[in-house]
Design a protein around this motif. Structure first.
Motif, PDB file in Angstrom:
ATOM      1  N   LEU A   1       0.850  -1.191   0.000  1.00 34.10           N
ATOM      2  CA  LEU A   1       0.000   0.000   0.000  1.00 34.10           C
ATOM      3  C   LEU A   1       0.885   1.239   0.000  1.00 34.10           C
ATOM      4  N   TYR A   2       0.259   2.365  -0.315  1.00 32.87           N
ATOM      5  CA  TYR A   2       0.981   3.642  -0.321  1.00 32.87           C
ATOM      6  C   TYR A   2       0.260   4.613   0.600  1.00 32.87           C
ATOM      7  N   PHE A   3       1.003   5.248   1.397  1.00 30.62           N
ATOM      8  CA  PHE A   3       0.600   6.101   2.501  1.00 30.62           C
ATOM      9  C   PHE A   3       0.926   7.539   2.062  1.00 30.62           C
ATOM     10  N   HIS A   4      -0.061   8.420   2.147  1.00 28.03           N
ATOM     11  CA  HIS A   4       0.129   9.799   1.668  1.00 28.03           C
ATOM     12  C   HIS A   4      -0.151  10.795   2.785  1.00 28.03           C
ATOM     13  N   ASN A   5       0.795  11.633   3.084  1.00 28.74           N
ATOM     14  CA  ASN A   5       0.675  12.551   4.222  1.00 28.74           C
ATOM     15  C   ASN A   5       0.812  13.996   3.725  1.00 28.74           C
ATOM     16  N   ILE A   6      -0.257  14.771   3.927  1.00 24.16           N
ATOM     17  CA  ILE A   6      -0.237  16.189   3.555  1.00 24.16           C
ATOM     18  C   ILE A   6      -0.355  17.012   4.840  1.00 24.16           C
ATOM     19  N   MET A   7       0.703  17.717   5.156  1.00 23.44           N
ATOM     20  CA  MET A   7       0.771  18.462   6.419  1.00 23.44           C
ATOM     21  C   MET A   7      -0.051  19.747   6.346  1.00 23.44           C
ATOM     22  N   TYR A   8      -0.761  20.015   7.391  1.00 23.43           N
ATOM     23  CA  TYR A   8      -1.485  21.285   7.518  1.00 23.43           C
ATOM     24  C   TYR A   8      -0.465  22.420   7.592  1.00 23.43           C
TER      25      TYR A   8
END
Lengths: 164, 164, 164
Positions: free
Chosen positions: C21-28
């Protein structure tokens, strides 16, 4: 002492240990130091919407055998949770249940996601000590009571599948 | 590689792996950046009494094979703890031991409650990687040394019961 | 339902379940509330050097089956990480993968150390619920993509060795 694992064949309907406890959380509000059992250590102030995404709470809550806050605690639930969803309340928990009674001595460590929108939410029991040496299982949370923003109570049904 | 689990029968007296390590924590105090191994990321400033309920610390501490801070580290202990009791010091820990030596490569993850008032406190070893692939067991903490508010050291006796 | 554990003999090459799987993190960042999937709840402001030791982030990230951020998520990764090293980026993670699709329903809880300097970093899968009832295994992280300080993506290869 020599013990045999019961985990060669596991039936979800046949835990080796089954308990139902009630978890009571009283949030510190600035004036209730004597009664408070938890404290908010970060408030995200709605940065990611109205459901407190990022707000973090540390707790040391009494666990009772019935649903009454004032019943004699049979264990403590020590840990933390934080809210982590933008469009609903959803809490991520890690906690340890600490038993120190004539009936049980030891701890059980639990982690997982409390999807508050669901009636039943399963967390993973990932280990234990003392009477709960090396245990594993499931802790199911259900709503018990909520009163304002300061008090909530959850039923926690624990099913253990590895007992030594 | 094919390995056989030793967990069909588990005796508490007969771990498949046994280690004694010492954990050294030097708190950042504003001026000791070079030596500090941990940092307080929330201070509850006594909101729930004198035992720091809610204070949260992140650490990356050397683990040594004897009780001396200055011995060559054999692992790192990376994780966090927070205090969670109103009437005594009590710390909730989650950490990973990271080994990267000729003797051991891999990690071991631990969580549980450090009831500082007790001489021995058991935490649950809930998983591992590398040489400690899928391991489980008990990590017992005992006091080693304390110096002021900046340094403490704990003995950690690790007994693993699942070795692959 | 009665299930038999496959953990009597475990081969690292033969997981009972395997997923990538691929994990995507977009920081506030103060203005991207609609897209952000994570929020920094403590910034240590370089107190222990330039690698953010002590900075803590809570996330609820989409997991996709391919490496594209905009693919339909197959799960959510809910949890937190903090940086914990003075001389490099190194992150300690605890998270729960939440699956709610026709293919999988349930959760998997993971903890461990993401040694960002290594190409492959193994974390421990320490428990699960639903379709992943009592599971254990390894989650291997590899870099997928980084864009500025706001977006990163990791490949997570999951190998489970206890399936019930």
């Amino acid at each position: 002492t020599l013990a045999f694992a019961n985990n060669k064949a596991i039936s979800r309907d046949k835990p080796c240990k089954h308990m139902v406890l009630y978890f009571h959380n009283i949030m510190y509000n600035g004036t209730n130091q004597a009664n408070a059992t938890s404290i908010k250590i970060h408030d995200s102030h709605g940065a990611l919407g109205p459901f407190d995404f990022g707000t973090l709470v540390v707790f040391n809550d009494p666990m009772t055998a019935d649903h009454q806050l004032l019943s004699t605690p049979v264990a403590r639930a020590q840990g933390f949770y934080f809210y982590d969803m933008k469009d609903n309340y959803n809490a991520w928990f890690a906690l340890t249940l600490v038993f120190n009674s004539t009936e049980h001595k030891g701890t059980m460590s639990i982690m997982g996601d409390d999807i508050i929108a669901l009636e039943e939410r399963d967390l993973a029991v990932v280990g234990g000590t003392g009477d709960f040496f090396l245990t594993r299982g499931i802790a199911t949370l259900r709503k018990n009571a909520v009163q304002g923003i300061e008090y909530f109570s959850l039923q926690m049904e624990i099913k253990l599948y590895e007992c030594y």
